[in-house]
Design a protein around this motif. Structure first.
Motif, PDB file in Angstrom:
ATOM      1  N   ALA A 137       0.813  -1.221   0.000  1.00  0.00           N
ATOM      2  CA  ALA A 137       0.000   0.000   0.000  1.00  0.00           C
ATOM      3  C   ALA A 137       0.845   1.269   0.000  1.00  0.00           C
ATOM      4  CB  ALA A 137      -0.939  -0.001   1.209  1.00  0.00           C
ATOM      5  N   VAL A 138       2.107   1.163   0.327  1.00  0.00           N
ATOM      6  CA  VAL A 138       2.940   2.367   0.436  1.00  0.00           C
ATOM      7  C   VAL A 138       3.944   2.489  -0.707  1.00  0.00           C
ATOM      8  CG1 VAL A 138       2.721   2.380   2.940  1.00  0.00           C
ATOM      9  CG2 VAL A 138       4.687   1.252   1.889  1.00  0.00           C
ATOM     10  N   ILE A 139       3.899   1.569  -1.645  1.00  0.00           N
ATOM     11  CA  ILE A 139       4.900   1.585  -2.719  1.00  0.00           C
ATOM     12  C   ILE A 139       4.793   2.855  -3.566  1.00  0.00           C
ATOM     13  CG2 ILE A 139       5.653   0.430  -4.825  1.00  0.00           C
ATOM     14  CD1 ILE A 139       6.503  -0.880  -2.216  1.00  0.00           C
ATOM     15  N   THR A 143       7.554   5.815  -3.655  1.00  0.00           N
ATOM     16  CA  THR A 143       8.279   6.170  -4.882  1.00  0.00           C
ATOM     17  C   THR A 143       8.179   7.661  -5.170  1.00  0.00           C
ATOM     18  OG1 THR A 143       7.728   3.990  -5.763  1.00  0.00           O
ATOM     19  CG2 THR A 143       8.496   5.630  -7.325  1.00  0.00           C
ATOM     20  N   GLN A 144       6.967   8.229  -5.001  1.00  0.00           N
ATOM     21  CA  GLN A 144       6.801   9.665  -5.234  1.00  0.00           C
ATOM     22  C   GLN A 144       7.609  10.480  -4.234  1.00  0.00           C
ATOM     23  OE1 GLN A 144       2.550  10.028  -4.932  1.00  0.00           O
ATOM     24  NE2 GLN A 144       2.222   9.489  -7.095  1.00  0.00           N
ATOM     25  N   PHE A 145       7.627  10.037  -2.987  1.00  0.00           N
ATOM     26  CA  PHE A 145       8.353  10.770  -1.954  1.00  0.00           C
ATOM     27  C   PHE A 145       9.845  10.828  -2.258  1.00  0.00           C
ATOM     28  CE2 PHE A 145      10.828  10.730   1.995  1.00  0.00           C
ATOM     29  CZ  PHE A 145      10.370  11.888   2.606  1.00  0.00           C
ATOM     30  N   TRP A 146      10.433   9.677  -2.613  1.00  0.00           N
ATOM     31  CA  TRP A 146      11.871   9.662  -2.850  1.00  0.00           C
ATOM     32  C   TRP A 146      12.236  10.300  -4.186  1.00  0.00           C
ATOM     33  CZ3 TRP A 146      14.424   9.848   1.126  1.00  0.00           C
ATOM     34  CH2 TRP A 146      14.166   9.037   2.238  1.00  0.00           C
ATOM     35  N   SER A 147      11.286  10.372  -5.118  1.00  0.00           N
ATOM     36  CA  SER A 147      11.528  11.125  -6.354  1.00  0.00           C
ATOM     37  C   SER A 147      11.669  12.605  -6.037  1.00  0.00           C
ATOM     38  CB  SER A 147      10.381  10.898  -7.336  1.00  0.00           C
ATOM     39  OG  SER A 147      10.314   9.553  -7.716  1.00  0.00           O
ATOM     40  N   GLN A 148      10.818  13.108  -5.149  1.00  0.00           N
ATOM     41  CA  GLN A 148      10.924  14.510  -4.737  1.00  0.00           C
ATOM     42  C   GLN A 148      12.211  14.743  -3.967  1.00  0.00           C
ATOM     43  OE1 GLN A 148       7.361  15.341  -2.573  1.00  0.00           O
ATOM     44  NE2 GLN A 148       6.043  15.089  -4.359  1.00  0.00           N
ATOM     45  N   TYR A 149      12.601  13.732  -3.149  1.00  0.00           N
ATOM     46  CA  TYR A 149      13.845  13.889  -2.391  1.00  0.00           C
ATOM     47  C   TYR A 149      15.043  13.969  -3.332  1.00  0.00           C
ATOM     48  CZ  TYR A 149      17.906  12.578   0.349  1.00  0.00           C
ATOM     49  OH  TYR A 149      19.152  12.540   0.899  1.00  0.00           O
ATOM     50  N   THR A 166      21.060   6.094  -1.790  1.00  0.00           N
ATOM     51  CA  THR A 166      20.176   4.920  -1.787  1.00  0.00           C
ATOM     52  C   THR A 166      20.175   4.241  -0.417  1.00  0.00           C
ATOM     53  OG1 THR A 166      20.658   4.579  -4.123  1.00  0.00           O
ATOM     54  CG2 THR A 166      19.688   2.742  -2.938  1.00  0.00           C
ATOM     55  N   ILE A 167      21.356   4.095   0.177  1.00  0.00           N
ATOM     56  CA  ILE A 167      21.433   3.489   1.509  1.00  0.00           C
ATOM     57  C   ILE A 167      20.659   4.346   2.522  1.00  0.00           C
ATOM     58  CG2 ILE A 167      22.990   2.883   3.406  1.00  0.00           C
ATOM     59  CD1 ILE A 167      23.138   0.946   1.089  1.00  0.00           C
ATOM     60  N   LEU A 168      20.804   5.680   2.422  1.00  0.00           N
ATOM     61  CA  LEU A 168      20.089   6.575   3.330  1.00  0.00           C
ATOM     62  C   LEU A 168      18.573   6.454   3.155  1.00  0.00           C
ATOM     63  CD1 LEU A 168      20.174   8.857   5.418  1.00  0.00           C
ATOM     64  CD2 LEU A 168      20.309  10.483   3.522  1.00  0.00           C
ATOM     65  N   GLU A 169      18.124   6.348   1.922  1.00  0.00           N
ATOM     66  CA  GLU A 169      16.695   6.172   1.669  1.00  0.00           C
ATOM     67  C   GLU A 169      16.172   4.886   2.304  1.00  0.00           C
ATOM     68  OE1 GLU A 169      16.198   6.316  -2.521  1.00  0.00           O
ATOM     69  OE2 GLU A 169      16.892   8.379  -2.703  1.00  0.00           O
ATOM     70  N   LEU A 170      16.944   3.820   2.194  1.00  0.00           N
ATOM     71  CA  LEU A 170      16.520   2.548   2.795  1.00  0.00           C
ATOM     72  C   LEU A 170      16.508   2.633   4.320  1.00  0.00           C
ATOM     73  CD1 LEU A 170      18.413   0.088   0.440  1.00  0.00           C
ATOM     74  CD2 LEU A 170      15.944   0.224   0.720  1.00  0.00           C
ATOM     75  N   VAL A 171      17.486   3.323   4.896  1.00  0.00           N
ATOM     76  CA  VAL A 171      17.518   3.470   6.356  1.00  0.00           C
ATOM     77  C   VAL A 171      16.281   4.226   6.850  1.00  0.00           C
ATOM     78  CG1 VAL A 171      18.716   4.588   8.282  1.00  0.00           C
ATOM     79  CG2 VAL A 171      20.016   3.332   6.558  1.00  0.00           C
ATOM     80  N   ILE A 172      15.973   5.335   6.190  1.00  0.00           N
ATOM     81  CA  ILE A 172      14.816   6.145   6.611  1.00  0.00           C
ATOM     82  C   ILE A 172      13.509   5.369   6.407  1.00  0.00           C
ATOM     83  CG2 ILE A 172      13.520   8.249   6.115  1.00  0.00           C
ATOM     84  CD1 ILE A 172      16.198   9.570   5.406  1.00  0.00           C
ATOM     85  N   THR A 173      13.401   4.669   5.279  1.00  0.00           N
ATOM     86  CA  THR A 173      12.166   3.911   4.990  1.00  0.00           C
ATOM     87  C   THR A 173      11.946   2.796   6.012  1.00  0.00           C
ATOM     88  OG1 THR A 173      12.415   4.372   2.631  1.00  0.00           O
ATOM     89  CG2 THR A 173      10.981   2.543   3.252  1.00  0.00           C
ATOM     90  N   HIS A 174      12.966   2.003   6.263  1.00  0.00           N
ATOM     91  CA  HIS A 174      12.814   0.889   7.212  1.00  0.00           C
ATOM     92  C   HIS A 174      12.596   1.407   8.634  1.00  0.00           C
ATOM     93  CE1 HIS A 174      13.444  -2.498   4.601  1.00  0.00           C
ATOM     94  NE2 HIS A 174      14.546  -1.975   4.098  1.00  0.00           N
ATOM     95  N   THR A 175      13.236   2.507   8.976  1.00  0.00           N
ATOM     96  CA  THR A 175      13.029   3.053  10.323  1.00  0.00           C
ATOM     97  C   THR A 175      11.595   3.536  10.501  1.00  0.00           C
ATOM     98  OG1 THR A 175      15.345   3.778  10.393  1.00  0.00           O
ATOM     99  CG2 THR A 175      13.834   4.795  11.960  1.00  0.00           C
ATOM    100  N   ALA A 176      11.094   4.267   9.515  1.00  0.00           N
ATOM    101  CA  ALA A 176       9.721   4.767   9.609  1.00  0.00           C
ATOM    102  C   ALA A 176       8.722   3.624   9.683  1.00  0.00           C
ATOM    103  CB  ALA A 176       9.415   5.663   8.415  1.00  0.00           C
ATOM    104  N   TYR A 177       8.980   2.566   8.924  1.00  0.00           N
ATOM    105  CA  TYR A 177       8.035   1.450   8.905  1.00  0.00           C
ATOM    106  C   TYR A 177       8.156   0.568  10.151  1.00  0.00           C
ATOM    107  CZ  TYR A 177       4.729  -1.321   6.234  1.00  0.00           C
ATOM    108  OH  TYR A 177       3.581  -1.929   5.787  1.00  0.00           O
ATOM    109  N   ILE A 245      13.199   0.798  -4.265  1.00  0.00           N
ATOM    110  CA  ILE A 245      14.136   1.919  -4.143  1.00  0.00           C
ATOM    111  C   ILE A 245      15.393   1.691  -4.973  1.00  0.00           C
ATOM    112  CG2 ILE A 245      15.605   3.162  -2.513  1.00  0.00           C
ATOM    113  CD1 ILE A 245      13.430   2.771  -0.415  1.00  0.00           C
ATOM    114  N   ILE A 246      15.913   0.462  -4.959  1.00  0.00           N
ATOM    115  CA  ILE A 246      17.150   0.177  -5.699  1.00  0.00           C
ATOM    116  C   ILE A 246      16.830  -0.135  -7.162  1.00  0.00           C
ATOM    117  CG2 ILE A 246      19.160  -1.325  -5.835  1.00  0.00           C
ATOM    118  CD1 ILE A 246      18.796  -1.813  -2.812  1.00  0.00           C
TER     119      ILE A 246
END
Length: 303
Positions: A137-139, A143-149, A166-177, A245-246
């Motif tokens: 549900a969050v895909i 994707t839109q969020f990290w495109s803006q980032y 890319t590593i930073l995006e994965l860290v933030i995504t997994h932490t938030a989830y 993300i990757i």
């Protein structure tokens, strides 16, 4: 009734109770051994398949060990070479994400359980709601969020390479989830803590932060072990966020699960020994983490 008859009756009852306890113990151990064998079957099958030569794989049954001439570690060497980069990348985002989830989840649970303030029930309900949102549900918003980032990163000229971003995006995504489920786990422990101890510390002049650091945090070590094992396993084995993300196995930031998904595929078929060796290799870090925190994990699940 004579004393001899009473004594014989007592001995008979003791023997019957002893035999009953022995039978229950034998049944318990037989059940446990059966369960262990049942859960070890996939590992045994994967391990045996990974060390077979191509000819031994064709000539033997799936669970049968190869003969002396049918053993090779060639596939393990190939799997290690193929997955090495991915396993390093997975560690780079799994360890920070796990630590951040545990720390932030603990602090959120403390604020929602041991600190009185208006609206904490509603905020906790929002945390719980976050647990039930499926990955799928969050895909699109992810994707839109990290495109803006990425556009923001480009405009601000941040000094990040594509791999680091890319590593930073994965860290933030997994932490938030992961924060909602970690908050729930810590809250289940904090609800059992003594209010008298917290209130006594406050009467002595301890601030909210000091109570957390000096009282709550030291008592949370077993739960930190539970959360660390749970989140590490969850993030390490996760595939959908990595794919989103990757995106490509050839990306320098490709995770271990992403590389594993295409390992051993060829035009002439699937290289099962190579795939089994890769699967077992990627399972080793989670096994190591569990062994490191096994004692504290047992304490944490009893809370």
């Amino acid at each position: 009734m004579s004393e001899g008859s009473v004594s014989m009756g007592q001995e008979t009852d003791d023997e019957t109770a002893f035999e009953g306890a022995t039978a229950r113990r034998v049944g318990l151990y037989a059940t446990l051994i059966g369960l262990v064998i049942f859960y070890l079957i996939p590992i045994e099958s994967g391990l045996v398949t990974s060390i077979k030569t191509s000819q031994a794989l064709i000539n033997t049954q799936p669970f049968a060990p190869p003969g002396p001439d049918g053993v090779t570690l060639e596939k393990w060497a190939f799997a290690f070479d193929a997955l090495g980069r991915g396993m390093v990348n997975s560690l780079l985002f799994t360890i920070p994400s796990t630590l951040l989830c545990a720390i932030l989840g603990s602090m959120a649970a403390y604020g929602l359980t041991l600190v009185n303030w208006r609206g904490q029930i509603a905020v906790f309900a929002l945390f719980i709601a976050g647990i039930f949102i499926p990955y799928q549900a969050v895909i699109v918003p992810l994707t839109q969020f990290w495109s803006q980032y990425a556009m923001l990163e480009y405009r601000l000229g941040l000094l990040l390479t594509s791999h680091q971003a890319t590593i930073l995006e994965l860290v933030i995504t997994h932490t938030a989830y992961g924060i909602p489920i970690c908050t729930l786990l810590f809250r289940s422990q904090y609800k059992t803590m003594s209010w008298e101890m917290i209130e006594a510390a406050k009467l002595d002049g301890a601030s909210v932060w000091r109570v957390y650091k000096r009282i709550v945090l030291p008592l949370s070590v077993p739960m930190f072990a539970v959360v660390f094992i749970f989140q590490f396993t969850q993030i390490w084995n996760e595939f959908l966020f990595s794919l989103t993300i990757i995106g490509s196995v050839s990306d320098p930031a490709a995770s271990a699960t992403l590389i594993l998904s295409g390992l051993g595929e060829a035009l002439e078929g699937v290289d099962y020994p190579l795939r089994m060796a890769g699967a077992l290799l990627t399972a080793l870090p989670t096994l190591l983490v569990y062994l490191l925190f096994a004692d504290k994990f047992a304490e944490g699940v009893q809370v």
